[in-house]
Each structure stands twice: as structure tokens, then as C-alpha cells.
Write an enzyme that holds these catalytic residues in place. Structure first.
Site, PDB file in Angstrom:
ATOM      1  N   ASP A   1      37.064  -3.864 -12.864  1.00 52.44           N
ATOM      2  CA  ASP A   1      35.571  -4.244 -13.512  1.00 52.44           C
ATOM      3  C   ASP A   1      34.571  -3.691 -12.701  1.00 52.44           C
ATOM      4  O   ASP A   1      34.840  -3.112 -11.501  1.00 52.44           O
ATOM      5  CB  ASP A   1      35.557  -5.707 -13.567  1.00 52.44           C
ATOM      6  CG  ASP A   1      34.570  -6.085 -14.427  1.00 52.44           C
ATOM      7  OD1 ASP A   1      33.967  -5.065 -15.195  1.00 52.44           O
ATOM      8  OD2 ASP A   1      33.996  -7.470 -14.599  1.00 52.44           O
TER       9      ASP A   1
ATOM     10  N   ASP B   1      28.225  -1.620 -18.519  1.00 45.06           N
ATOM     11  CA  ASP B   1      27.588  -1.835 -19.878  1.00 45.06           C
ATOM     12  C   ASP B   1      26.639  -3.003 -19.592  1.00 45.06           C
ATOM     13  O   ASP B   1      26.488  -3.573 -18.661  1.00 45.06           O
ATOM     14  CB  ASP B   1      28.612  -2.063 -20.712  1.00 45.06           C
ATOM     15  CG  ASP B   1      29.441  -3.449 -20.482  1.00 45.06           C
ATOM     16  OD1 ASP B   1      29.957  -3.550 -19.171  1.00 45.06           O
ATOM     17  OD2 ASP B   1      29.866  -4.228 -21.502  1.00 45.06           O
TER      18      ASP B   1
ATOM     19  N   ALA C   1      30.899  -9.831 -23.132  1.00 45.26           N
ATOM     20  CA  ALA C   1      29.981 -10.933 -23.137  1.00 45.26           C
ATOM     21  C   ALA C   1      30.534 -12.281 -24.177  1.00 45.26           C
ATOM     22  O   ALA C   1      29.739 -12.822 -24.701  1.00 45.26           O
ATOM     23  CB  ALA C   1      28.693 -10.574 -23.914  1.00 45.26           C
TER      24      ALA C   1
ATOM     25  N   CYS D   1      54.788 -30.342 -18.467  1.00 45.30           N
ATOM     26  CA  CYS D   1      55.174 -29.199 -18.355  1.00 45.30           C
ATOM     27  C   CYS D   1      56.609 -29.011 -17.696  1.00 45.30           C
ATOM     28  O   CYS D   1      56.883 -29.882 -16.743  1.00 45.30           O
ATOM     29  CB  CYS D   1      54.044 -28.525 -17.472  1.00 45.30           C
ATOM     30  SG  CYS D   1      54.329 -26.909 -16.803  1.00 45.30           S
TER      31      CYS D   1
ATOM     32  N   CYS E   1      57.366 -26.135 -15.632  1.00 44.44           N
ATOM     33  CA  CYS E   1      57.311 -25.045 -14.863  1.00 44.44           C
ATOM     34  C   CYS E   1      57.896 -25.680 -13.432  1.00 44.44           C
ATOM     35  O   CYS E   1      58.122 -26.926 -13.214  1.00 44.44           O
ATOM     36  CB  CYS E   1      55.975 -24.478 -14.724  1.00 44.44           C
ATOM     37  SG  CYS E   1      54.864 -25.398 -13.535  1.00 44.44           S
TER      38      CYS E   1
ATOM     39  N   CYS F   1      55.736 -28.284 -11.666  1.00 44.28           N
ATOM     40  CA  CYS F   1      55.765 -29.710 -12.445  1.00 44.28           C
ATOM     41  C   CYS F   1      57.017 -30.347 -12.430  1.00 44.28           C
ATOM     42  O   CYS F   1      57.360 -31.642 -12.257  1.00 44.28           O
ATOM     43  CB  CYS F   1      55.180 -29.493 -13.650  1.00 44.28           C
ATOM     44  SG  CYS F   1      53.406 -28.770 -13.754  1.00 44.28           S
TER      45      CYS F   1
END
Ligand SMILES: [Zn+2]
Length: 503
Positions: free
Chosen positions: A93, A128, A196, A279, A281, A284
Site C-alpha cells: 500500500d 490516490d 475508501a 468454531c 479450527c 477452538c
């Protein structure tokens, strides 16, 4: 713009694509998530993101690297890939976000693009102007002109194999967003972030997000990879993908973890409110919320960040599978039930059915009618467009019931689609799975289908046999179509009864 992006599969405006990133010599499958790596705080090491989470691309802030002397020197001498020990693609960025947050940055487009190229970025970003939502039209247009000048300048900079982002601005003005996209697409740049959006996302203004993405998409070619800049909450990925977004970046996984916030596909939870982890994962499955609460701060933050990443990548995989199976809109529908503002977003998506229809596949496995919003799906629109081209002749019964010999033909009627000849019954989407207890919007859309057919065939006598449609739906049926309720006033269904009336 080179041929860096190829679409493999569509569902609505959502797509699975391949983004070739020449400088990294990798191909990234989209939709893709770019975890944000903060140059100063690596909550989860980029190498682990690659090996354990499947990250193919990440994003880091070129401006922060540029602005800090130590980081700048090591980025310049080692290059980003070595610095982060990451072999996938790295996007940088430019500091535009800092510009929007703090109002000022001290670097220009040429300088920051040179720097991004020099540190080995694979996809760089010019500076920008991220115009916030709801500003005056004049401000939005003025700033857009500056952004466009910078994009044109960026197209002139010698960036080698590095791809370059062409952000699409325009505040909350759809026509400006569309024009910005058309102008950005007209440059020689490669990837198209819709910029934005963070203020809209933070305020849960998902309908506005959908409208702005839809506007940007109208200005971009189908071969333009689209990045929803700053969108990192998995709750809204399916919605954004269905509108045509290909790339997302998540700082949320780490930022939320820092505040003990736990991401789910239905929204955000606070760790202290959880008694169970909803969850599967590894984090978890092997911890309880209590155990995580009693960890030291650094461990808890890292473990929460890992869960957040798992959920985020998991949703991207689920979306890709849904696109392959042609049930992305069913997934969007499910996600829309997570929060009222998501429902607004989904309803806004329905407003763009025509745009979705342009790329929606002609046939899929199944159409599930799940709510009144399903009536706004592109398949329904497409059927209505086809109704105008169907051959119809004589006296035709359009019925939710059986065929009737008194008519030349008996077509079927299935809400929300409306009428169609019987031999199309097994053709997608007319083979839809529809609940028995329908809502008013399904009948209203079916009535619209009847109207469309009748208007396209003014010489045909149509009669509609329905199962007790609500008055508001029947009001949409043209006056020259006779209607009767099946099993109640069947006699009215004989065309001879009202031959004079329709003549
Ligand atoms: Zn988890």
C-alpha cells in the site's frame, strides 16, 4: 493492462479467477484474502500464514516501511520476500490510508512507486485520494480528478514487472464511481481496488458498499481484478464476492484479536461473552474460552488472531466451493441472516439483478427459494426476459394446478418465476425447490411474469388459475388476463364463459 487475470467460473457476478503475478512468479487463485502484515508487529509470522493457513498473497504497508529508517533499510537491502520469509505474492500500500486518517503524507506517487519497486513489491500502489463517504459532490469530483492524474502518472512510471493498483474512488456517488472505474480501466494499470470503503464497512453500511461496488464494476471490464480495499470481516465476503469482488485484505484478524474480539461468519463476539467456541479450527478445538482468557496477553492475542485467520480463510474456501457448485447466492442468503445490515446488503444486491444476470450461469445444480429476497435473484429476471420470446398462441391456461382440456395449452405457474410451458419443468431454474408456505414477494414476482408474458402476446387469451394468491399479487396481473382460484371458482376457468369479455 496485461492479461494477468482470467476468470474460470462465475456464479452471479462472483467468480473464481487466476491472478498471475509475474514478479513473484506465482498465480493467485481468487477470491483471495491478503492478510495485512504490519511491518512492526507480526502477530502471526508470514511464513506460517503461507504454510499453515494457505495464504498465497499478503499486503504490507509500503509507506510505513518507507517512513521508518530501520525498516526502510532492511526492506531495501533484503527485499520484502526475504524480510517476511514469504514466497507468495506481496502487495504494498502507498500511504493513502494514512492520508485519509491523518490528512497528510510526505511522499508522492513517483517516489513511493519507485520505493515499492525497489523493495521487491509484486503489486504496488500509487498515492490516490481516498474520498470519504457523504462529502459534497464537488469535493468528490475534484479529488477524483487528482486521483486520476496520479493514476495516469503511475502508468508512466517504470515499474518493471511489478503490477500496479488503480484505486477507484468517487465517495458515495455511483456515477462518479462508475466514471472513476472507467477512467482507471483506461490506464495501463493492472488491479482495481474499490477505495475508501472502510468508513462504510465500519458503520455496517453494506447496502452502500454493494451499490458502490456495483457502480465500479459497471465501469470495469470483465478482465479487471477487483479488490475491496479494507474489507476483512468474513461476514460480508460472500456478499462482496457475489457483486464481483476478487480480493480482500484483512487487518481485522490482528486488530480484533488485540481487543479480545472473535470473528465469526455471522458477526463479531467478545471473548468474555463466550462460554463455548462456535468454531472447528485447531485453536477452538483445543481451548475453551476460559483457557484463552487466562492466557497471558501476548499468547491470547496470537491465539485469537490465529482463530480469526482460520475463520477468514475458511470462509474464502467456502465461497469458492459455493461458486463451483452454483450456490453462492444461497450462501449470501444465509450470511444475510447474521445481521440486519447484511440483509440490507443482500437486498441491495437484488437491485442489481441485471448486472448479476450478465454473468450468472444458465444452468446450475439447484435453485433454493429461501426467502422473499430469492425472488429478486437474477434467474427470475432472466426467466422473465425469456417469457417475452416464448411462442404463445390461442387460449392458454396458466395454472398452478393440472392441465385443462378446455384450453389450447396449459402452462405451469411456479412462484417466483411465473408461467412457462410444461416441457420446461425440469430445466434450471424452473426446477427450483420452493417452500410450500410462500411469501408475498414470490407471488408478486410470479404475477410480474404473467404480466410480461401477456404484454408480449397481446393476441393470446390468457387465464390464470392460482392457489389463492394475495390481492396485492393479483393486482399486478393485467386486467385482460382472467384469473380464478383453483378449487374455489373453477367454473370461471372455462374460456367460453368470458369469450365476449376478452374479444
Ligand atoms: Zn476457531
Amino acid at each position: 493492462m496485461g492479461d494477468w487475470f482470467e476468470v474460470r467460473d462465475y456464479d452471479a457476478a462472483g467468480r473464481i479467477g487466476e491472478l498471475t503475478v509475474p514478479r513473484a512468479d506465482v498465480t493467485v487463485e481468487t477470491p483471495a484474502l491478503l492478510p495485512v502484515v504490519n511491518p512492526h508487529v507480526r502477530t502471526v509470522e508470514p511464513a506460517r500464514m503461507e504454510s499453515e493457513f494457505g495464504a498465497e498473497i499478503l499486503i504490507t504497508n509500503g509507506y510505513i516501511l518507507y517512513g521508518s529508517e530501520d525498516a526502510r533499510e532492511s526492506a531495501l537491502s533484503d527485499g520484502l520476500h526475504d524480510l517476511y520469509d514469504f514466497s507468495g505474492a506481496i502487495m504494498t500500500d502507498s500511504g493513502s490510508f494514512q492520508l485519509s486518517e491523518y490528512g497528510e503524507i510526505d511522499v508522492d506517487t513517483r517516489e513511493i512507486l519507485d520505493f515499492q519497486r525497489d523493495i521487491g513489491s509484486d503489486i504496488g500502489t500509487p498515492v490516490d485520494i481516498p474520498t470519504p463517504p457523504d462529502v459534497s459532490r464537488e469535493q468528490a469530483a475534484d479529488e477524483l480528478a487528482t486521483t486520476q492524474e496520479r493514476l495516469e502518472l503511475a502508468a508512466e512510471v517504470e515499474t518493471g514487472e511489478m503490477l500496479v493498483n488503480a484505486p477507484v474512488q468517487g465517495s458515495t456517488y455511483p456515477d462518479l464511481r462508475e466514471r472513476a472505474a472507467r477512467d482507471a480501466y483506461g490506464t495501463d494499470l493492472d488491479v482495481f481496488p474499490v477505495g475508501a470503503m472502510v468508513p462504510l464497512l465500519n458503520d455496517y453500511r453494506f447496502a452502500d458498499v454493494v451499490d458502490m461496488v456495483a457502480a465500479a464494476k459497471r465501469g470495469l471490464g470483465a478482465d479487471a481484478p477487483v479488490h475491496l480495499f479494507g474489507a476483512g470481516h468474513p461476514m460480508m465476503f460472500a456478499l462482496a464476492v457475489a457483486m464481483g469482488c476478487d480480493l480482500f485484505d484483512s487487518a481485522a484478524y490482528a486488530l480484533y484479536a488485540r481487543d479480545d474480539r472473535y470473528l465469526t461468519v455471522r458477526g463479531t463476539e467478545h471473548l468474555e461473552d463466550l462460554e463455548y467456541f462456535p468454531c472447528e479450527c485447531p485453536i477452538c478445538a483445543s481451548h475453551t474460552p476460559d483457557e484463552l482468557e487466562s492466557c497471558g496477553d501476548a499468547d491470547r492475542e496470537r491465539l485469537l488472531a490465529e482463530h480469526n485467520l482460520h475463520v477468514t480463510f475458511g470462509e474464502i474456501r467456502r465461497i469458492k466451493q459455493a461458486i463451483r457448485q452454483g450456490n453462492l447466492l444461497e450462501l449470501v442468503e444465509a450470511r444475510a441472516r447474521g445481521h440486519p445490515t447484511m440483509l440490507d446488503g443482500y437486498r441491495a444486491l437484488g437491485d442489481h439483478a441485471e448486472q448479476l444476470e450478465a454473468t450468472d450461469p444458465a444452468t446450475k445444480d439447484a435453485f433454493f427459494y429461501l426467502s422473499g429476497e430469492s425472488a429478486a435473484r437474477p434467474e427470475v429476471l432472466r426467466h422473465h426476459q425469456r417469457l417475452e420470446r416464448l411462442d404463445a398462441d390461442g387460449e392458454i391456461l396458466l395454472t398452478e394446478g393440472d392441465t385443462n382440456e378446455a384450453y389450447d395449452e396449459s402452462w405451469r405457474v411456479v412462484p417466483p418465476f411465473g408461467p412457462f410451458p410444461r416441457d420446461l419443468s425440469e430445466v434450471y431454474p424452473l426446477n427450483a425447490e420452493v417452500p410450500e408456505r410462500l411469501d408475498e414477494r414470490a407471488y408478486a414476482r410470479a404475477a410480474d411474469g404473467v404480466a410480461r408474458l401477456a404484454e408480449a402476446n397481446p393476441d393470446v387469451d390468457f387465464t390464470l388459475g392460482h392457489t389463492g394468491w394475495p390481492a396485492r399479487a393479483l393486482d399486478r396481473v393485467p386486467a385482460d388476463v382472467d384469473t380464478y382460484e383453483l378449487g374455489v371458482d373453477d367454473a370461471f376457468g372455462d374460456p367460453e364463459d368470458d369469450a365476449d369479455e376478452t374479444a
